[in-house]
Design a protein around this motif. Structure first.
Motif, PDB file in Angstrom:
ATOM      1  N   ILE A 230       0.970  -0.983   0.042  1.00  0.00           N
ATOM      2  CA  ILE A 230      -0.095  -0.111  -0.147  1.00  0.00           C
ATOM      3  C   ILE A 230       0.865   1.195  -0.154  1.00  0.00           C
ATOM      4  O   ILE A 230       0.514   2.112  -0.575  1.00  0.00           O
ATOM      5  CB  ILE A 230      -1.086   0.030   1.331  1.00  0.00           C
ATOM      6  N   CYS A 257       0.550   4.916   7.317  1.00  0.00           N
ATOM      7  CA  CYS A 257       0.670   3.706   7.372  1.00  0.00           C
ATOM      8  C   CYS A 257       0.836   2.782   8.921  1.00  0.00           C
ATOM      9  O   CYS A 257       0.557   1.968   9.173  1.00  0.00           O
ATOM     10  CB  CYS A 257       1.587   3.066   6.438  1.00  0.00           C
ATOM     11  N   MET A 279      -7.676  -3.550  -3.088  1.00  0.00           N
ATOM     12  CA  MET A 279      -6.880  -2.402  -2.541  1.00  0.00           C
ATOM     13  C   MET A 279      -6.848  -1.248  -3.353  1.00  0.00           C
ATOM     14  O   MET A 279      -7.085  -0.090  -2.673  1.00  0.00           O
ATOM     15  CB  MET A 279      -5.194  -3.156  -2.549  1.00  0.00           C
ATOM     16  N   LEU A 283      -8.042   2.354  -2.082  1.00  0.00           N
ATOM     17  CA  LEU A 283      -7.212   3.584  -2.316  1.00  0.00           C
ATOM     18  C   LEU A 283      -7.872   4.791  -3.294  1.00  0.00           C
ATOM     19  O   LEU A 283      -7.653   5.889  -2.946  1.00  0.00           O
ATOM     20  CB  LEU A 283      -5.805   3.420  -2.974  1.00  0.00           C
TER      21      LEU A 283
END
Lengths: 434, 444
Positions: A230, A257, A279, A283
């Motif tokens: 990520i 994060c 994911m 995002l």
């Protein structure tokens, strides 16, 4: 020299944000190829060598890339093709044909597409061929260059490979694999499929001509690797025009994060699915909040995005129903509880509702039968209830058997969130069970 | 209001105009706008917008795209009987009629993608193109490859295009068996009562004050809100009944502020509307005529009133006999219809619980012989079994008061079912002085 560099590398904030959005959107929405694929180096090497052997040395090959949806099959293939074409000889010789199971639903259409992609329409002209095999052989023969005795290597990429296996007689697959086994022309057949059992779909004669080479993309990411991924997805590259802004952004991504709340949310997403696509969806929702006013992704944004991703669609639908429709749903739930899930019809539901009205003795919900019928039909149109198959069209509408498509917990949750729910309705719902 | 709709890629005045046209939907419009991004940037390949009907999905998207002048193609899947019309519409909107003419006779998806790619290489997209598919639930019934391909259109044609799917139904039922490219899910919540009031008040008549109209809307919502929250229906009802509401004001009987008197005047009228116009039993034209014709309370015949046809004498008894045959179990016939039925064992007889009440489960089929047997015992005069009796049974089937259950080929033992409701049959039996409730097993 250095002074000029410092002056150039400072853009206004609005411009920076625009550039940031453009770059990240290319990455998340458009599946831009990363320079380095992480976690699949072995597969990358394997595939690249295989295709190199076809392109440079003229060896025929076939391989299947298998992995669940969103695990990066197309991305892997595209990276390999990009690396392959960096070599001079490969770039000069190799021809590519891309077929997709969703588009080419028939072998005839597939053959036309192959002809078109090899730019051989003029050569084929109006010829009529006896069989598929003849046609394919003609095409491959036509690719022979002037002085060489071999034809140019062709790379066949078949997306949604399992859909090709549903064609009649699996002619295309049989012929492609046949050519790859015999020494006719150097071709490489690369199939991509999301089904792990795709080999079972092939007929025996097709399967025997296939080399049984499979590349699996089953990710075994750990949570820390997921977090790392990520972070890399959100970070800006080094060649961003405004270096200071890029540095600030990357720092904010790092601190994001490491935030506790964010880790919890991401853990929840990781537990449900580890693939790239979910994911990217998460995002993307976070990215859409980034603007000049809001130049960094905050933990609250991520929590909000997660809530949007994981919200229950049926509960949202229940939220917007009128009170009459809600009462009908509660009556159906009671019927399900008492008769253990057997199908019901409108008469039974109305009967149950009338029992509630008698108990409460207020005439607020005393609606006529046709009004209740209209509410019932609305629920049917929303697909919250569905007719049981086999109910003949000859039964009257109020006697047609239906099933409720909602769960006990969904109804209870919806009742909690329902705006201005009358207390007697709530009490009726909570009675007689639990 | 306008502060939610701020975006660097679009002009401020245009966004202001958009915000004015979308009351109570600023949050959703802002969300969509931020997902769309600036015109030259990529957006997510497919977005699924869902919400109740009349919650503003098409309205918001159309207003946004028209005011900001973005290239888009709106297709309603109800109109696309074949996929060819869908493909033509999209190519026409993006590339003009020449491109649409390039499609072959019955185009497949492969042809569409090929033509799109050709056109794209000639005029590639400088701004994001949008394909909007309304009533997307109908795509599930089309070819199995259409929906997955549309979700991935950006990847297949390699162009900056986004597909927006609008539907009433949740995404879970759309997913194909082997999965597909999952779109972003965007929910349009329903309007709250306050928001409905705000939007309905925008329709106000210019010659009356805003508070007057708001009080009218208040009363309307008080009657209809618990039944229906559909904005379109409520607007229709508001428009139809406003003249009646203003009547006492026009006649000078009450002032604008006399809300109680106004309420007393309009409330029975609205209740009547719920039974007729709301159910589409009468058309709005008939409703308006009825209002102008003043006090003719009983003269309004709805559509279902037309089923109360006048039947001949024996047909009525045939219908009553059919109802009894459908809703009484066969073993109870002896007790009801024979003069000397002897002793019936009570325990066996009265074994019924609420669930198996025939009035809840629906009518059961019965053979012709049973119908005639009950008919002869129910009718009070002596009737000869002639062709006229049998033809009356056929005409009852044509009137859809009876349904034929057996196959058309079976001529010697046809089976029927009675398709009328309890109220209907009670009305009929009253006209022939027959007490049907006495003969019904469920009401023993």
């Amino acid at each position: 020299m250095s002074k000029r560099k410092v002056k150039d590398s400072h853009l206004p904030v609005g411009e920076c944000i625009t550039q940031l959005q453009t770059i990240l959107r290319e990455r998340l929405c458009h599946q831009q190829l990363p320079t380095q694929l992480e976690g699949v180096e072995a597969q990358h090497k394997h595939l690249l060598e295989l295709l190199k052997r076809t392109a440079v040395q003229g060896e025929s090959n076939s391989v299947l890339i298998v992995g669940p949806r969103g695990s990066g099959k197309t991305m892997l293939l595209k990276c390999v093709l990009r690396d392959l074409l960096e070599e001079q000889e490969a770039q000069k010789n190799v021809l590519q044909v891309h077929l997709n199971g969703l588009l080419q639903t028939d072998d005839r259409i597939a053959l036309k597409e192959i002809t078109r992609q090899l730019h051989l329409e003029n050569v084929v002209g109006d010829k009529v061929f006896g069989s598929f095999a003849e046609n394919l052989a003609f095409l491959l023969e036509a690719l022979k260059k002037g002085d060489r005795s071999n034809s140019r290597p062709v790379l066949f990429v078949l997306d949604e490979f399992d859909l090709f296996a549903h064609h009649k007689n699996q002619t295309l697959l049989y012929n492609l694999f046949d050519v790859s086994q015999s020494a006719q022309a150097p071709i490489a057949v690369v199939g991509l499929s999301c089904r792990l059992d795709v080999l079972e779909l092939l007929e025996k004669r097709v399967k025997s001509r296939f080399s049984h080479r499979q590349i699996h993309l089953l990710s075994n990411l750990s949570f820390t690797q997921y977090l790392e991924r990520i972070r890399t997805q959100l970070s800006l590259p080094d060649d961003f025009p405004d270096a200071r802004f890029a540095q600030e952004w990357n720092n904010s991504v790092e601190s994001l994060c490491e935030d506790k709340l964010v880790e919890e949310v991401l853990q929840r997403h990781f537990n449900s699915s580890k693939d790239f696509r979910s994911m990217h969806r998460l995002l993307m929702l976070c990215l859409s909040h980034v603007s000049v006013v809001n130049p960094a992704i905050k933990p609250a944004d991520l929590v909000e995005a997660s809530r949007m991703c994981l919200s229950d669609a049926k509960a949202n639908t229940l939220h917007g129903l009128s009170i009459l429709e809600l009462c009908l749903i509660i009556a159906m739930k009671h019927l399900n509880d008492v008769y253990e899930g057997e199908p019901f019809n409108l008469q039974m539901v109305h009967n149950e509702f009338k029992k509630f009205l008698q108990r409460k003795s207020n005439s607020m919900y005393n609606f006529d039968r046709p009004v209740i019928m209209k509410a019932f039909e609305h629920l049917q149109q929303l697909e919250l209830i569905r007719a049981v198959d086999g109910s003949a069209a000859k039964t009257q509408r109020e006697y047609q058997l239906m099933r409720l498509m909602l769960d006990h917990s969904q109804i209870v949750e919806a009742l909690q969130k329902y705006p201005q729910c009358p207390t007697d309705v709530k009490q009726w719902a909570m009675s007689a069970f639990g | 209001m306008a502060s939610l709709l701020q975006h660097p890629g679009y002009e401020k005045e245009r966004l202001q105009r958009v915000a004015e046209q979308l009351p109570c939907r600023e949050v959703q419009a802002g969300m969509l706008l931020s997902l769309m991004g600036q015109p030259h940037q990529y957006s997510y390949p497919s977005i699924f917008v869902y919400g109740h009907r009349a919650s503003g999905k098409s309205h918001v998207i159309n207003v946004l795209l028209k005011e900001l002048q973005l290239p888009h193609a709106t297709v309603s899947c109800v109109e696309c009987v074949s996929v060819a019309s869908l493909f033509e519409r999209v190519l026409l909107s993006f590339f003009g009629c020449d491109a649409a003419a390039l499609l072959p006779r019955s185009p497949s998806l492969s042809d569409f993608v090929r033509v799109y790619r050709q056109q794209r290489s000639q005029s590639s997209a400088k701004e994001t193109r949008y394909v909007i598919l309304e009533k997307a639930e109908l795509l599930r019934d089309a070819d199995a490859n259409l929906l997955p391909a549309l979700l991935r259109l950006q990847e297949l044609v390699e162009d900056n295009v986004t597909v927006l799917l609008l539907s009433e139904i949740a995404w879970d039922t759309f997913r194909p068996n082997t999965g597909c490219f999952e779109p972003l899910l965007l929910h349009f919540p329903d309007y709250s009562k306050g928001e409905l009031q705000q939007i309905l008040a925008l329709d106000r008549h210019p010659s009356y004050s805003a508070e007057f109209y708001s009080s009218y809307i208040n009363i309307l919502l008080g009657v209809f809100y618990s039944v229906c929250r559909d904005l379109r229906e409520l607007r229709h009802l508001a428009a139809l009944n406003f003249s009646k509401f203003c009547e006492p004001l026009a006649e000078g009987k009450v002032k604008e502020s006399d809300t109680h008197k106004l309420w007393r005047n309009i409330e029975p009228h609205l209740k009547k509307a719920m039974q007729t116009v709301y159910l589409r039993e009468v058309s709005s034209l008939q409703w308006e005529k009825m209002q102008q014709a003043e006090t003719e309370a009983g003269a309004l015949r709805g559509l279902s009133a037309h089923t109360h046809v006048e039947l001949p004498y024996y047909s009525k008894f045939l219908l009553i006999a059919a109802y009894l045959a459908s809703y009484n179990p066969a073993r109870t016939d002896k007790r009801f219809f024979l003069k000397h039925h002897g002793k019936i064992r009570k325990a066996n007889f009265l074994k019924k619980n609420e669930k198996t009440s025939n009035h809840l489960l629906g009518p059961k089929p019965f053979p012709l012989d049973r119908l005639l047997a009950i008919f002869y015992s129910v009718v009070d005069s002596r009737v000869a079994p002639s062709a006229s009796i049998f033809s009356q049974i056929s005409s009852l089937v044509t009137l859809q008061l009876l349904t034929q259950v057996s196959h058309d080929d079976q001529l010697d033992a046809p089976k029927y079912k009675c398709a009328v409701s309890m109220d209907f049959i009670c009305a009929i039996s009253r006209t022939v002085n027959f007490d049907i409730v006495k003969y019904l097993y469920d009401f023993l």
